[in-house]
Design a protein around this motif. Structure first.
Motif, PDB file in Angstrom:
ATOM      1  N   SER A  31       0.878  -1.074   0.090  1.00 54.50           N
ATOM      2  CA  SER A  31      -0.063  -0.036   0.173  1.00 54.50           C
ATOM      3  C   SER A  31       0.767   1.279  -0.034  1.00 54.50           C
ATOM      4  O   SER A  31       0.439   2.239  -0.624  1.00 54.50           O
ATOM      5  CB  SER A  31      -0.851   0.005   1.353  1.00 54.50           C
ATOM      6  OG  SER A  31      -0.296   0.073   2.640  1.00 54.50           O
ATOM      7  N   LEU A  32       2.096   1.391   0.555  1.00 56.39           N
ATOM      8  CA  LEU A  32       2.905   2.399   0.526  1.00 56.39           C
ATOM      9  C   LEU A  32       3.252   2.809  -0.675  1.00 56.39           C
ATOM     10  O   LEU A  32       3.801   3.900  -1.008  1.00 56.39           O
ATOM     11  CB  LEU A  32       4.045   2.320   1.729  1.00 56.39           C
ATOM     12  CG  LEU A  32       3.501   2.281   3.181  1.00 56.39           C
ATOM     13  CD1 LEU A  32       4.681   1.570   4.023  1.00 56.39           C
ATOM     14  CD2 LEU A  32       2.987   3.443   3.643  1.00 56.39           C
ATOM     15  N   ALA A 130       7.349   5.018  11.057  1.00 58.51           N
ATOM     16  CA  ALA A 130       6.044   5.176  11.600  1.00 58.51           C
ATOM     17  C   ALA A 130       5.712   6.043  12.741  1.00 58.51           C
ATOM     18  O   ALA A 130       6.821   6.568  13.429  1.00 58.51           O
ATOM     19  CB  ALA A 130       5.485   3.497  11.823  1.00 58.51           C
ATOM     20  N   ASN A 131       4.614   6.089  13.117  1.00 56.14           N
ATOM     21  CA  ASN A 131       4.155   6.888  14.546  1.00 56.14           C
ATOM     22  C   ASN A 131       3.168   6.306  15.313  1.00 56.14           C
ATOM     23  O   ASN A 131       2.113   6.160  14.932  1.00 56.14           O
ATOM     24  CB  ASN A 131       3.955   8.256  14.094  1.00 56.14           C
ATOM     25  CG  ASN A 131       4.008   9.328  15.189  1.00 56.14           C
ATOM     26  OD1 ASN A 131       3.757   9.045  16.337  1.00 56.14           O
ATOM     27  ND2 ASN A 131       4.373  10.359  15.111  1.00 56.14           N
ATOM     28  N   GLN A 185       7.441   9.130  12.176  1.00 58.89           N
ATOM     29  CA  GLN A 185       6.911   9.678  11.188  1.00 58.89           C
ATOM     30  C   GLN A 185       6.228  11.165  11.506  1.00 58.89           C
ATOM     31  O   GLN A 185       5.511  11.242  12.397  1.00 58.89           O
ATOM     32  CB  GLN A 185       5.651   8.703  10.543  1.00 58.89           C
ATOM     33  CG  GLN A 185       5.124   9.656   9.342  1.00 58.89           C
ATOM     34  CD  GLN A 185       3.836   8.701   8.804  1.00 58.89           C
ATOM     35  OE1 GLN A 185       2.718   9.073   8.637  1.00 58.89           O
ATOM     36  NE2 GLN A 185       4.231   7.560   8.099  1.00 58.89           N
ATOM     37  N   LYS A 186       6.591  12.295  10.527  1.00 59.58           N
ATOM     38  CA  LYS A 186       5.873  13.519  11.000  1.00 59.58           C
ATOM     39  C   LYS A 186       4.385  13.626  11.071  1.00 59.58           C
ATOM     40  O   LYS A 186       4.033  12.967  10.283  1.00 59.58           O
ATOM     41  CB  LYS A 186       6.685  14.760  10.116  1.00 59.58           C
ATOM     42  CG  LYS A 186       8.084  14.830  10.623  1.00 59.58           C
ATOM     43  CD  LYS A 186       8.539  15.928   9.641  1.00 59.58           C
ATOM     44  CE  LYS A 186      10.191  16.356   9.885  1.00 59.58           C
ATOM     45  NZ  LYS A 186      10.536  17.412   8.676  1.00 59.58           N
ATOM     46  N   ILE A 191      -1.539   9.780   7.770  1.00 68.08           N
ATOM     47  CA  ILE A 191      -2.792   9.177   7.835  1.00 68.08           C
ATOM     48  C   ILE A 191      -3.280   8.469   9.060  1.00 68.08           C
ATOM     49  O   ILE A 191      -4.249   8.932   9.987  1.00 68.08           O
ATOM     50  CB  ILE A 191      -3.087   8.619   6.658  1.00 68.08           C
ATOM     51  CG1 ILE A 191      -2.926   9.462   5.257  1.00 68.08           C
ATOM     52  CG2 ILE A 191      -4.634   7.934   6.538  1.00 68.08           C
ATOM     53  CD1 ILE A 191      -3.092   8.780   3.972  1.00 68.08           C
ATOM     54  N   ASP A 192      -2.443   7.494   9.395  1.00 69.87           N
ATOM     55  CA  ASP A 192      -2.819   6.667  10.405  1.00 69.87           C
ATOM     56  C   ASP A 192      -1.417   5.992  11.215  1.00 69.87           C
ATOM     57  O   ASP A 192      -1.507   5.292  12.014  1.00 69.87           O
ATOM     58  CB  ASP A 192      -3.388   5.551   9.692  1.00 69.87           C
ATOM     59  CG  ASP A 192      -2.761   4.811   8.788  1.00 69.87           C
ATOM     60  OD1 ASP A 192      -1.787   4.845   8.678  1.00 69.87           O
ATOM     61  OD2 ASP A 192      -3.391   3.808   8.136  1.00 69.87           O
ATOM     62  N   GLY A 193      -0.440   6.877  10.967  1.00 68.18           N
ATOM     63  CA  GLY A 193       0.867   6.630  11.565  1.00 68.18           C
ATOM     64  C   GLY A 193       1.586   5.526  10.784  1.00 68.18           C
ATOM     65  O   GLY A 193       3.000   5.523  11.092  1.00 68.18           O
ATOM     66  N   VAL A 194       1.177   4.962   9.815  1.00 68.51           N
ATOM     67  CA  VAL A 194       1.848   4.439   8.869  1.00 68.51           C
ATOM     68  C   VAL A 194       1.702   4.620   7.318  1.00 68.51           C
ATOM     69  O   VAL A 194       2.820   5.085   6.898  1.00 68.51           O
ATOM     70  CB  VAL A 194       1.496   2.912   8.604  1.00 68.51           C
ATOM     71  CG1 VAL A 194       2.371   1.916   7.775  1.00 68.51           C
ATOM     72  CG2 VAL A 194       1.707   2.202  10.024  1.00 68.51           C
ATOM     73  N   HIS A 195       0.575   4.889   6.972  1.00 70.08           N
ATOM     74  CA  HIS A 195       0.153   5.419   5.449  1.00 70.08           C
ATOM     75  C   HIS A 195       0.506   7.168   5.522  1.00 70.08           C
ATOM     76  O   HIS A 195      -0.015   7.727   6.501  1.00 70.08           O
ATOM     77  CB  HIS A 195      -1.089   5.004   5.087  1.00 70.08           C
ATOM     78  CG  HIS A 195      -1.127   3.636   4.670  1.00 70.08           C
ATOM     79  ND1 HIS A 195      -1.747   2.817   5.884  1.00 70.08           N
ATOM     80  CD2 HIS A 195      -0.666   2.815   4.176  1.00 70.08           C
ATOM     81  CE1 HIS A 195      -1.648   1.660   5.700  1.00 70.08           C
ATOM     82  NE2 HIS A 195      -0.992   1.595   4.429  1.00 70.08           N
ATOM     83  N   MET A 196       0.759   7.519   4.335  1.00 71.09           N
ATOM     84  CA  MET A 196       1.027   9.114   4.319  1.00 71.09           C
ATOM     85  C   MET A 196      -0.049   9.683   3.199  1.00 71.09           C
ATOM     86  O   MET A 196      -0.202   9.256   2.242  1.00 71.09           O
ATOM     87  CB  MET A 196       2.627   9.194   3.881  1.00 71.09           C
ATOM     88  CG  MET A 196       3.431   8.953   4.871  1.00 71.09           C
ATOM     89  SD  MET A 196       5.206   9.432   4.249  1.00 71.09           S
ATOM     90  CE  MET A 196       5.240   8.400   2.638  1.00 71.09           C
TER      91      MET A 196
END
Length: 213
Positions: A31-32, A130-131, A185-186, A191-196
């Protein structure tokens, strides 16, 4: 186990591959990669190179290997940008051997690429930060993401860099502008801590566009 949506997406890629031009630039992975609007960004920057994106959300490296013909080999790309494996970091099947399994599969992917294609230029892309500490994270999402710590992402990237060197391919770390002071991740890209969001991918694009030429 793959879901119907993923299988339909791969089937559609299989059809479109039949008319795709060979020897072009390919972005492939999970997905990334699927969410990376690389073709649109390139066109908006006046870049004329033909770029294909064969990302499929939710894939792990086992599934990528299973469908490597459709997702990579059938296009016979001259330049390949690979971002796969982030979903392996959430796998529970392998316990504390998850990293070993992930990197064994990465080696197999590269072995197949160099065996089946004639002199491709391969770029392995570092795992994005990630965040786990965003205010909208839930207990469920934190549990799902618990292995995606800066330390584990760093371990993945160190191992991937070594594997890339051993195959003579190019390891790309496009994370400098994506990462905060804690190595996560800044929030402005998250979006959710993984996807941007696309603003994060604009930073990634600026880091790798020079490799198109």
């Amino acid at each position: 186990m793959m879901i119907e949506e993923q299988l339909l997406k791969i089937k559609n890629y299989d059809y479109i591959n039949q008319i795709a031009l060979k020897g072009k630039i390919l972005f492939t992975g999970s997905s990334l990669m699927e969410m990376f609007p690389v073709c649109e960004i390139a066109r908006s920057r006046g870049i004329e190179e033909i770029i294909y994106n064969r990302g499929v959300g939710g894939l792990n490296t086992d599934e990528f290997l299973e469908h490597i013909d459709t997702l990579l080999l059938d296009l016979e790309p001259s330049k390949i940008f690979i971002n796969i494996g982030t979903n392996d970091i959430t796998e529970t099947r392998f316990g504390d051997q998850w990293l070993e399994h992930l990197m064994d599969n990465y080696r197999r992917i590269l072995e197949i690429v160099y065996e089946k294609l004639e002199k491709p230029t391969v770029y392995t892309m570092a795992f994005y930060p990630a965040n786990l500490h965003l205010p909208w994270q839930t207990a469920e999402s934190i549990e799902w993401m618990k292995l995606r710590t800066p330390e584990n992402i760093g371990r993945c990237n160190e191992a991937l860099n070594k594997i890339s060197e051993s195959f003579g391919c190019n390891y790309l770390d496009c994370n400098a502008d994506l990462t905060d002071e804690n190595g996560e991740q800044k929030p402005e890209y998250a979006i959710d801590g993984v996807h941007m969001y696309a603003n994060g991918y604009l930073k990634v694009f600026d880091s790798l566009v020079k490799y198109f030429y």
